[in-house]
Scaffold this motif. Structure first.
Motif, PDB file in Angstrom:
ATOM      1  N   ILE A   3     -27.523  15.814   7.556  1.00 32.38           N
ATOM      2  CA  ILE A   3     -26.403  15.178   8.259  1.00 32.38           C
ATOM      3  C   ILE A   3     -25.491  16.259   8.830  1.00 32.38           C
ATOM      4  O   ILE A   3     -25.222  17.265   8.164  1.00 32.38           O
ATOM      5  CB  ILE A   3     -25.580  14.304   7.279  1.00 32.38           C
ATOM      6  CG1 ILE A   3     -26.494  13.373   6.490  1.00 32.38           C
ATOM      7  CG2 ILE A   3     -24.502  13.516   8.018  1.00 32.38           C
ATOM      8  CD1 ILE A   3     -25.815  12.746   5.278  1.00 32.38           C
ATOM      9  N   LEU A   4     -24.988  16.032  10.048  1.00 34.04           N
ATOM     10  CA  LEU A   4     -24.033  16.962  10.660  1.00 34.04           C
ATOM     11  C   LEU A   4     -22.742  16.211  10.976  1.00 34.04           C
ATOM     12  O   LEU A   4     -22.769  15.086  11.479  1.00 34.04           O
ATOM     13  CB  LEU A   4     -24.611  17.544  11.961  1.00 34.04           C
ATOM     14  CG  LEU A   4     -23.687  18.485  12.738  1.00 34.04           C
ATOM     15  CD1 LEU A   4     -23.470  19.796  11.969  1.00 34.04           C
ATOM     16  CD2 LEU A   4     -24.232  18.787  14.127  1.00 34.04           C
ATOM     17  N   VAL A   5     -21.614  16.855  10.659  1.00 40.22           N
ATOM     18  CA  VAL A   5     -20.327  16.306  11.091  1.00 40.22           C
ATOM     19  C   VAL A   5     -19.665  17.330  12.010  1.00 40.22           C
ATOM     20  O   VAL A   5     -19.553  18.505  11.654  1.00 40.22           O
ATOM     21  CB  VAL A   5     -19.387  16.017   9.902  1.00 40.22           C
ATOM     22  CG1 VAL A   5     -18.138  15.280  10.391  1.00 40.22           C
ATOM     23  CG2 VAL A   5     -20.089  15.186   8.844  1.00 40.22           C
ATOM     24  N   GLU A  44     -15.905  11.909   5.289  1.00 38.05           N
ATOM     25  CA  GLU A  44     -16.023  11.053   4.104  1.00 38.05           C
ATOM     26  C   GLU A  44     -17.314  10.233   4.151  1.00 38.05           C
ATOM     27  O   GLU A  44     -18.046  10.140   3.158  1.00 38.05           O
ATOM     28  CB  GLU A  44     -14.805  10.120   4.003  1.00 38.05           C
ATOM     29  CG  GLU A  44     -14.858   9.112   2.861  1.00 38.05           C
ATOM     30  CD  GLU A  44     -14.881   9.753   1.474  1.00 38.05           C
ATOM     31  OE1 GLU A  44     -14.268  10.818   1.319  1.00 38.05           O
ATOM     32  OE2 GLU A  44     -15.525   9.185   0.568  1.00 38.05           O
ATOM     33  N   GLU A  45     -17.588   9.632   5.307  1.00 32.32           N
ATOM     34  CA  GLU A  45     -18.785   8.794   5.431  1.00 32.32           C
ATOM     35  C   GLU A  45     -20.042   9.635   5.181  1.00 32.32           C
ATOM     36  O   GLU A  45     -20.977   9.198   4.515  1.00 32.32           O
ATOM     37  CB  GLU A  45     -18.823   8.155   6.817  1.00 32.32           C
ATOM     38  CG  GLU A  45     -19.733   6.957   6.932  1.00 32.32           C
ATOM     39  CD  GLU A  45     -19.280   5.752   6.094  1.00 32.32           C
ATOM     40  OE1 GLU A  45     -18.107   5.721   5.648  1.00 32.32           O
ATOM     41  OE2 GLU A  45     -20.118   4.857   5.864  1.00 32.32           O
ATOM     42  N   ALA A  46     -20.029  10.860   5.719  1.00 33.38           N
ATOM     43  CA  ALA A  46     -21.183  11.746   5.561  1.00 33.38           C
ATOM     44  C   ALA A  46     -21.361  12.160   4.104  1.00 33.38           C
ATOM     45  O   ALA A  46     -22.489  12.227   3.599  1.00 33.38           O
ATOM     46  CB  ALA A  46     -21.014  12.966   6.454  1.00 33.38           C
ATOM     47  N   ILE A  47     -20.265  12.392   3.401  1.00 41.44           N
ATOM     48  CA  ILE A  47     -20.359  12.774   1.984  1.00 41.44           C
ATOM     49  C   ILE A  47     -20.975  11.617   1.185  1.00 41.44           C
ATOM     50  O   ILE A  47     -21.864  11.808   0.358  1.00 41.44           O
ATOM     51  CB  ILE A  47     -18.971  13.142   1.409  1.00 41.44           C
ATOM     52  CG1 ILE A  47     -18.452  14.425   2.057  1.00 41.44           C
ATOM     53  CG2 ILE A  47     -19.038  13.300  -0.118  1.00 41.44           C
ATOM     54  CD1 ILE A  47     -17.003  14.770   1.695  1.00 41.44           C
ATOM     55  N   LYS A  48     -20.497  10.409   1.461  1.00 43.91           N
ATOM     56  CA  LYS A  48     -21.028   9.242   0.735  1.00 43.91           C
ATOM     57  C   LYS A  48     -22.530   9.083   0.960  1.00 43.91           C
ATOM     58  O   LYS A  48     -23.278   8.788   0.046  1.00 43.91           O
ATOM     59  CB  LYS A  48     -20.283   7.963   1.181  1.00 43.91           C
ATOM     60  CG  LYS A  48     -18.843   7.929   0.686  1.00 43.91           C
ATOM     61  CD  LYS A  48     -18.224   6.541   0.652  1.00 43.91           C
ATOM     62  CE  LYS A  48     -18.537   5.700   1.841  1.00 43.91           C
ATOM     63  NZ  LYS A  48     -17.581   4.600   2.046  1.00 43.91           N
ATOM     64  N   LEU A  49     -22.955   9.289   2.197  1.00 48.78           N
ATOM     65  CA  LEU A  49     -24.378   9.173   2.522  1.00 48.78           C
ATOM     66  C   LEU A  49     -25.191  10.253   1.830  1.00 48.78           C
ATOM     67  O   LEU A  49     -26.268   9.996   1.306  1.00 48.78           O
ATOM     68  CB  LEU A  49     -24.572   9.336   4.024  1.00 48.78           C
ATOM     69  CG  LEU A  49     -24.477   8.078   4.841  1.00 48.78           C
ATOM     70  CD1 LEU A  49     -24.402   8.440   6.310  1.00 48.78           C
ATOM     71  CD2 LEU A  49     -25.706   7.207   4.591  1.00 48.78           C
ATOM     72  N   GLY A  80     -16.322  18.302   0.353  1.00 46.94           N
ATOM     73  CA  GLY A  80     -17.661  18.134  -0.194  1.00 46.94           C
ATOM     74  C   GLY A  80     -18.819  18.529   0.713  1.00 46.94           C
ATOM     75  O   GLY A  80     -19.975  18.366   0.328  1.00 46.94           O
ATOM     76  N   ALA A  81     -18.550  19.033   1.918  1.00 50.10           N
ATOM     77  CA  ALA A  81     -19.648  19.459   2.793  1.00 50.10           C
ATOM     78  C   ALA A  81     -20.377  20.643   2.162  1.00 50.10           C
ATOM     79  O   ALA A  81     -19.785  21.423   1.420  1.00 50.10           O
ATOM     80  CB  ALA A  81     -19.107  19.831   4.167  1.00 50.10           C
ATOM     81  N   THR A 185     -12.038   5.350   2.959  1.00 53.77           N
ATOM     82  CA  THR A 185     -10.798   6.030   2.592  1.00 53.77           C
ATOM     83  C   THR A 185     -11.144   7.476   2.260  1.00 53.77           C
ATOM     84  O   THR A 185     -11.796   7.735   1.246  1.00 53.77           O
ATOM     85  CB  THR A 185     -10.142   5.364   1.358  1.00 53.77           C
ATOM     86  OG1 THR A 185     -10.027   3.974   1.644  1.00 53.77           O
ATOM     87  CG2 THR A 185      -8.775   5.941   1.070  1.00 53.77           C
ATOM     88  N   PRO A 186     -10.764   8.415   3.128  1.00 52.23           N
ATOM     89  CA  PRO A 186     -11.149   9.806   2.880  1.00 52.23           C
ATOM     90  C   PRO A 186     -10.597  10.323   1.545  1.00 52.23           C
ATOM     91  O   PRO A 186      -9.463  10.016   1.187  1.00 52.23           O
ATOM     92  CB  PRO A 186     -10.521  10.566   4.054  1.00 52.23           C
ATOM     93  CG  PRO A 186     -10.297   9.539   5.105  1.00 52.23           C
ATOM     94  CD  PRO A 186      -9.998   8.269   4.371  1.00 52.23           C
ATOM     95  N   ARG A 187     -11.428  11.087   0.844  1.00 50.84           N
ATOM     96  CA  ARG A 187     -11.012  11.664  -0.435  1.00 50.84           C
ATOM     97  C   ARG A 187     -10.134  12.891  -0.199  1.00 50.84           C
ATOM     98  O   ARG A 187     -10.168  13.483   0.882  1.00 50.84           O
ATOM     99  CB  ARG A 187     -12.232  12.067  -1.251  1.00 50.84           C
ATOM    100  CG  ARG A 187     -13.000  13.256  -0.686  1.00 50.84           C
ATOM    101  CD  ARG A 187     -14.374  13.368  -1.306  1.00 50.84           C
ATOM    102  NE  ARG A 187     -15.181  12.187  -1.001  1.00 50.84           N
ATOM    103  CZ  ARG A 187     -16.304  11.866  -1.654  1.00 50.84           C
ATOM    104  NH1 ARG A 187     -16.750  12.621  -2.636  1.00 50.84           N
ATOM    105  NH2 ARG A 187     -16.980  10.794  -1.324  1.00 50.84           N
ATOM    106  N   TYR A 188      -9.366  13.236  -1.205  1.00 52.71           N
ATOM    107  CA  TYR A 188      -8.658  14.511  -1.178  1.00 52.71           C
ATOM    108  C   TYR A 188      -9.594  15.577  -1.725  1.00 52.71           C
ATOM    109  O   TYR A 188     -10.471  15.276  -2.531  1.00 52.71           O
ATOM    110  CB  TYR A 188      -7.393  14.448  -2.032  1.00 52.71           C
ATOM    111  CG  TYR A 188      -6.340  13.556  -1.436  1.00 52.71           C
ATOM    112  CD1 TYR A 188      -5.579  14.000  -0.353  1.00 52.71           C
ATOM    113  CD2 TYR A 188      -6.109  12.278  -1.927  1.00 52.71           C
ATOM    114  CE1 TYR A 188      -4.621  13.187   0.224  1.00 52.71           C
ATOM    115  CE2 TYR A 188      -5.144  11.445  -1.364  1.00 52.71           C
ATOM    116  CZ  TYR A 188      -4.403  11.911  -0.292  1.00 52.71           C
ATOM    117  OH  TYR A 188      -3.465  11.106   0.282  1.00 52.71           O
TER     118      TYR A 188
END
Lengths: 258, 320
Positions: A3-5, A44-49, A80-81, A185-188
């Protein structure tokens, strides 16, 4: 899954903007630079995935003056990346050249199963790079998305359009998605995350590494100015009923907006 | 003579006002005005565009194009651009145009300016003004090395000429999708019957000063009387009182209506950025020192939950 952000560094929304004396841009002294708010939803979405799909890897890339924008990569790493990349580029680069460079990163470092961006950056508010990356990288896109469900072949997204209406779209990967507020909801960043992010090596590219030259810049932005000052406020005094009657009269007869 | 292509958006054949603005600007440019319209009613809209200066309009009369599909719309516009070879493409600020134009620009090795508020075209060269940092400042945006100049205009910024005698040649076109990677499954219409905030001429907006979510009803009542749209501050969106589609500000919508009524909004910088180019601003807030008053035309120091019902009654009387 890979995944790339794509993220951008922008002035914090609380910034009081001042235009430089030569009108070439805004004063950057004292500005607090942050991860573009819509990009937070993308990260955030990418981390969850990544976390939901074992063996996945999450890359984050940004483009801009290297020394400054690398901080934003550290924010994404701390969230988290896994890996970070920077394309060193002048502030004045436009959407077209930006997207071309990022698409070249996708080709060089890919293939990626999906690419996330924010729906727009709050500085130039163009909302163009998502679609342009998709075009250059020959991937389908959906932007302004508020829901995403990954499936094996066809994923579904919810896209926000005018008047609070929503489109439910099926999209076949690999694809580019532009995140809107509401997606999650983006994490800190955690403290261990921050410590780890500091030590991480950031892979660097120049524009010429990616085949991007001056002729790829298609839009020049210049002659910055402050908005016209507004006339001083007319404070309407008196009891509530009288205030309301006066206001109504002023809106009709003086301002002529009713 | 060089060609300028205008996106003609319409509702069942009736051209929408933002497209009339574009047609008027295109006519003034001295270039040959060509239009493109998609969906059921396209031919009607195409014929109508002739009265606003279009000489030729490509019409895709196909109900499958009533709703935006990024791939189908792209294929349709690409076909038109390949054939008409415009030097300028003008789009509206609708969500579909904002999505479509950048992709077309990339395909045609060109640049795009989104959300322009001023437009001038001299000898085929486009110069625009656009708000930066959602209106905290303004800048000039121009094209270089861009074979086609793509611009999406914010609505309500340009004048519209009255229709005149004139007719456009209507060229019927069709588009089909092969290897489609995107499919629209369902469209859920917003509960709101009101205009989108970005198109609204009057906006009534609420913040924390409304005290609780239920008090947005007071704004809805006022909006009903004024034919207004309802907005909100980030604080109440984040608190979950209303959806993000209603948020005005740097991380919401940038708006510029004729009248903006801010009720119980203190005026954080990022909110002011999104609305301070409104023509007339009314601020209602209990705190006389609230920053919103510095941007306001008229100010009332008071409790929005008490002032709003009085305003609704007053306007009802006045407008009846």
């Amino acid at each position: 899954m890979k995944i790339l952000v794509c993220v951008k560094q922008v002035p914090d929304t609380n910034t009081k903007v001042q235009v430089k004396a030569d009108k070439s841009g805004i004063e950057t002294n004292g500005i607090k630079w942050v991860l573009n708010p819509y990009d937070e939803f993308a990260v955030e979405e990418a981390i969850k995935l990544r976390d939901a799909n074992a063996g996945s890897q999450l890359f984050v890339v940004t483009l801009g003056p290297k020394a400054r924008v690398v901080d934003t990569l550290r924010t994404a790493l701390a969230m988290g990346a896994d890996e970070a990349m920077v394309v060193d580029a002048p502030e004045s680069i436009d959407n077209h050249a930006t997207a071309k460079a990022l698409a070249a990163v996708i080709t060089k470092e890919g293939p990626f199963d999906m690419v996330f961006t924010g729906k727009l950056a709050i500085d130039d508010q163009q909302g163009a790079v998502t679609q342009m990356i998709a075009d250059f990288a020959k991937m389908p896109h959906a932007s302004v998305i508020s829901k995403f469900t990954k499936n094996d072949t066809v994923s579904t997204v919810e896209r926000e359009v005018e008047g609070g209406s929503k489109e439910m779209i099926e999209i076949k990967g690999p694809f580019v998605l532009g995140a809107n507020k509401g997606l999650n909801t983006p994490r800190y960043a955690s403290l261990p995350g921050i410590m780890k992010a500091k030590k991480k090596t950031v892979k660097e590219f120049t524009l010429s590494d990616l085949g991007v030259s001056d002729s790829d810049i298609k839009v020049k932005i210049s002659n910055f100015s402050m908005p016209a000052e507004r006339a001083p406020v007319n404070m309407i005094s008196g009891e509530a009923a009288a205030q309301v009657a006066t206001l109504s009269k002023l809106l009709r007869e003086e301002a002529k907006v009713l | 003579m060089a060609n300028i292509l205008v996106s003609i958006e319409h509702t069942a054949g009736k051209i929408k006002s933002p497209s009339l603005e574009l047609l008027t600007a295109a006519k003034k440019s001295g270039m040959t005005v060509i239009g493109v319209s998609l969906g059921a009613g396209s031919k009607t809209a195409a014929a109508e565009a002739g009265k606003y200066g279009a000489t030729k309009v490509y019409a895709f009369e196909d109900a499958a194009l009533d709703n935006y599909n990024s791939e189908l719309y792209f294929n349709a516009y690409k076909q038109v651009i390949d054939e008409a070879k415009p030097e300028v493409v003008l789009g509206t600020g609708s969500s579909s145009q904002k999505d479509l134009l950048p992709k077309l620009a990339a395909t045609f090795s060109s640049g795009v300016v989104a959300d322009a508020t001023e437009l001038s075209i001299a000898n085929g060269k486009v110069t625009t003004k656009k708000p930066m940092y959602s209106g905290k400042c303004l800048a000039t945006a121009e094209f270089v090395n861009s074979p086609i100049q793509f611009v999406s205009m914010r609505p309500n910024q340009l004048s519209v000429d009255a229709p005149a005698d004139g007719s456009a040649e209507v060229i019927e076109k069709s588009v089909s999708g092969t290897d489609m990677r995107i499919a629209i499954k369902e469209i859920v219409k917003g509960a709101s019957k009101r205009l989108d905030l970005t198109e609204a001429n009057i906006i009534v907006s609420g913040g924390r000063g409304l005290k609780e979510a239920a008090n947005f009803k007071l704004l809805e009542d006022l909006a009903d009387v004024l034919g207004a749209s309802v907005g909100a501050s980030r604080a109440v969106v984040d608190a979950g009182w209303v959806p993000h589609s209603m948020q005005v500000g740097q991380t919401g919508k940038t708006v510029a209506p004729s009248l903006y009524i801010a009720a119980g909004i203190s005026g954080a910088i990022q909110h002011l950025a999104g609305m301070s180019t409104s023509k007339v601003i009314v601020a209602i807030n209990t705190d006389p020192e609230a920053p919103i008053f510095q941007k306001a035309t008229y100010g009332i120091v008071g409790d929005a939950t008490q002032v709003l019902p009085l305003l609704t009654e007053e306007f009802k009387k006045m407008l009846s």
